[in-house]
Motif scaffolding. Sequence first.
Motif, PDB file in Angstrom:
ATOM      1  N   VAL A 122       0.845  -1.190   0.000  1.00 54.80           N
ATOM      2  CA  VAL A 122       0.000   0.000   0.000  1.00 54.80           C
ATOM      3  C   VAL A 122       0.884   1.245   0.000  1.00 54.80           C
ATOM      4  O   VAL A 122       1.831   1.345   0.788  1.00 54.80           O
ATOM      5  CB  VAL A 122      -0.926   0.022   1.230  1.00 54.80           C
ATOM      6  CG1 VAL A 122      -1.743   1.315   1.274  1.00 54.80           C
ATOM      7  CG2 VAL A 122      -1.859  -1.193   1.209  1.00 54.80           C
ATOM      8  N   LEU A 123       0.573   2.200  -0.894  1.00 56.92           N
ATOM      9  CA  LEU A 123       1.288   3.464  -0.980  1.00 56.92           C
ATOM     10  C   LEU A 123       0.326   4.619  -0.710  1.00 56.92           C
ATOM     11  O   LEU A 123      -0.882   4.414  -0.583  1.00 56.92           O
ATOM     12  CB  LEU A 123       1.918   3.622  -2.371  1.00 56.92           C
ATOM     13  CG  LEU A 123       2.845   2.486  -2.820  1.00 56.92           C
ATOM     14  CD1 LEU A 123       3.261   2.691  -4.274  1.00 56.92           C
ATOM     15  CD2 LEU A 123       4.077   2.415  -1.924  1.00 56.92           C
ATOM     16  N   GLU A 124       0.865   5.817  -0.651  1.00 60.20           N
ATOM     17  CA  GLU A 124       0.030   6.986  -0.391  1.00 60.20           C
ATOM     18  C   GLU A 124      -0.800   7.364  -1.613  1.00 60.20           C
ATOM     19  O   GLU A 124      -0.502   6.977  -2.735  1.00 60.20           O
ATOM     20  CB  GLU A 124       0.913   8.172   0.008  1.00 60.20           C
ATOM     21  CG  GLU A 124       1.671   7.975   1.314  1.00 60.20           C
ATOM     22  CD  GLU A 124       2.538   9.178   1.646  1.00 60.20           C
ATOM     23  OE1 GLU A 124       2.665  10.067   0.781  1.00 60.20           O
ATOM     24  OE2 GLU A 124       3.082   9.223   2.764  1.00 60.20           O
ATOM     25  N   GLN A 125      -1.868   8.132  -1.360  1.00 56.54           N
ATOM     26  CA  GLN A 125      -2.707   8.740  -2.404  1.00 56.54           C
ATOM     27  C   GLN A 125      -3.229   7.722  -3.410  1.00 56.54           C
ATOM     28  O   GLN A 125      -3.206   7.957  -4.627  1.00 56.54           O
ATOM     29  CB  GLN A 125      -1.926   9.850  -3.122  1.00 56.54           C
ATOM     30  CG  GLN A 125      -1.517  10.984  -2.196  1.00 56.54           C
ATOM     31  CD  GLN A 125      -0.750  12.076  -2.912  1.00 56.54           C
ATOM     32  OE1 GLN A 125      -0.056  11.823  -3.899  1.00 56.54           O
ATOM     33  NE2 GLN A 125      -0.865  13.296  -2.420  1.00 56.54           N
ATOM     34  N   GLY A 126      -3.716   6.598  -2.916  1.00 57.71           N
ATOM     35  CA  GLY A 126      -4.325   5.608  -3.787  1.00 57.71           C
ATOM     36  C   GLY A 126      -3.360   4.691  -4.491  1.00 57.71           C
ATOM     37  O   GLY A 126      -3.756   3.926  -5.378  1.00 57.71           O
TER      38      GLY A 126
END
Length: 349
Positions: A122-126
């Motif tokens: 999982v990464l930031e901003q979608g």
Amino acid sequence: MDVNDFDFELPEALIAQTPLQDRTASRLMVLNGDTGKIEHRQFPDLIDELTKGDLLVLNDTRVLPARLMGVKEETGAAIEVLLLKEHGNDEWETLVKPAKRIKPGNIVSFGDGQLKAECTGVLEQGGRIFKFIYEGIFYEVLDELGNMPLPPYITETLDDKDRYQTVFAKERGSAAAPTAGLHFTEDILNRIREKGVGVEFITLHVGLGTFRPVSVDTIEGHTMHSEYYSVSENAANAINKAKENGGRIIAVGTTSARTLETIASTNDGRITSSSGWTSIFIYPGYVFSILDGLLTNFHLPKSTLIMLVSALSTREHVLEAYHQAINEHYRFFSFGDAMFIKPPERKES
């Protein structure tokens, strides 16, 4: 410098939604970068603006059909996945909509299971990391199932994927097309060569950051996104030789311009064979190290691209040119018309 100084009102009707049937049928505005003089021409007239000994530099990046529409296997929910960056071993950094539905371990299926992707991070901003599962060659599967990642201001469906590729596209890796190159055909390129003008190719993979608005009040506070570039030894030698012989270096597109200046600005005005990441931000006041002129499309208000264009002339000249383009109903953005920032005439030795 205030970002609002690069704002202008653009009627929505002037945003080109589809490409012209003939790549070379677009209009060409010629702007004298020094005087601000404007001429209204057609794209093939670019040949008349070039002089023997000049050299055109084009970006040969190839856009991936990177937008995939699939379903979450566990629930059947519709999921959109946009490929951003390859990490190796079939893992990709992606942007997912709706991201909240995808967690590590979830599997998204595309094309009735022809291609599957398991979320591994999982990464930031979608953002999500996916490991893809398939049979055969990944890029062939992607060509079959993927759609072109058109810019957000284009709402029409693109019937022919090749119309969002340049005719010289070669190196896979872009999330968007280097759109100034879309106007060229092999015939136009051959006619340019026949005039004694050099044509060389470099690579910069365009990222989605090119569409992100400037969200700060002053230009100096903006942080540019990074993009990968590569320049071969043959191309570097040809560019340096043309410059040494008094030729003008003309970039086709802001991507070519940024690549050239990234290298030349740290090598005493010379181009070296190299690859790496660039986050160079060019705006008025920048002193160019190698570039003389630029062929480009018409860009979004308050974008880093219109700031780069203004650096080759002045903000006032460029905004006046845009004002005239609006009054003359030029087509704007990716599938739109072209502008040539004309450098001073080359002095004969």
